[in-house]
Design an enzyme around this catalytic site. Sequence first.
Site, PDB file in Angstrom:
ATOM      1  CB  CYS A  33      45.707  40.062  32.484  1.00  0.00           C
ATOM      2  SG  CYS A  33      47.474  39.776  32.636  1.00  0.00           S
TER       3      CYS A  33
ATOM      4  CB  CYS B 263      35.912  42.705  39.417  1.00  0.00           C
ATOM      5  SG  CYS B 263      35.802  41.736  37.920  1.00  0.00           S
TER       6      CYS B 263
END
Length: 293
Positions: free
Chosen positions: A35, A105
């Site tokens: 991913c 993130c």
Amino acid sequence: MWDYTDKVKEHFFNPRNVGVIENPDGVGEVGSLACGDALKLTFKLDRSGRIVEAKFKTFGCASAIATSSVLTEMIKGMTIDEASQVTNKDIAVYLGGLPEQKMHCSVMGREALEAAIENYRTGGKKKHELEGKVVCNCFGVTESEIERVIKENNLTTVEEVTNYCKAGGGCGGCKGEIEKIIEKVQSGKIKEIPVSVPRKPGKLTNIQKIQLIQQTINEQIRPALRAHGGNIELIDVEGNKVIVAFRGMCAQCKLAEFTMKDVVEAKLREFVTEELFVEEETDSANQPHNHRG
Ligand code: FES
């Protein structure tokens, strides 16, 4: 080229706490190389149950490295309960912001922390697993994860959801379902009943006063401190004296005295009663108190 803050750049060029702790108390691994992002977080506790060491290994972009680096700094000094309250927003705020397209993130950082805490709480037996139905097969994102990023970050579009958890960013086949989840969460939020504790009522019982103090700390004070890697804990209430302890970065901050009066006491007087005064816990052998020296 992404518009990164100085703090993101600083942590990218000089990442702190890189590596893996040997015999850690908690291990969290999330994401996958397939991913594009993966993060492994390990931490160790001291004898008082506070995180004394945290390390990370990540595969990802500059934001993934910076996010993981600040996360390890933020959680040092926290108890497990305190660390479990860290949100992806806290991480992003600590970095001075992230480009919208890189918010995933910060979510990955929060997920790794949760996975490590879960691993610790289950005595190292449990590895983090996806819960619930997978909505986005391209990135393996579940319905509960999508609901969570929508709620916590007040997202209203599929594009935003993609920025925060990648769902919808591949073949696009799940976009219709993401839209339905946004609709469900946002319409549910409108029906949420507001908290019913009154603000500055005329006469408070002791229990009401303590509840209101705790609520003010949770809603008005803690978010501001957490944005700077700190935290606060209510220790006791004796009459109008409120005893608190600073945690995380706040415990080492030279401005703690100022924060105590101008943030903590001022907010409690504003939201509870003007008679309150605040003191820092004195019997805290495990806490550094550099600002006193
Ligand atoms: S299934 Fe979600 S982008 Fe492909």
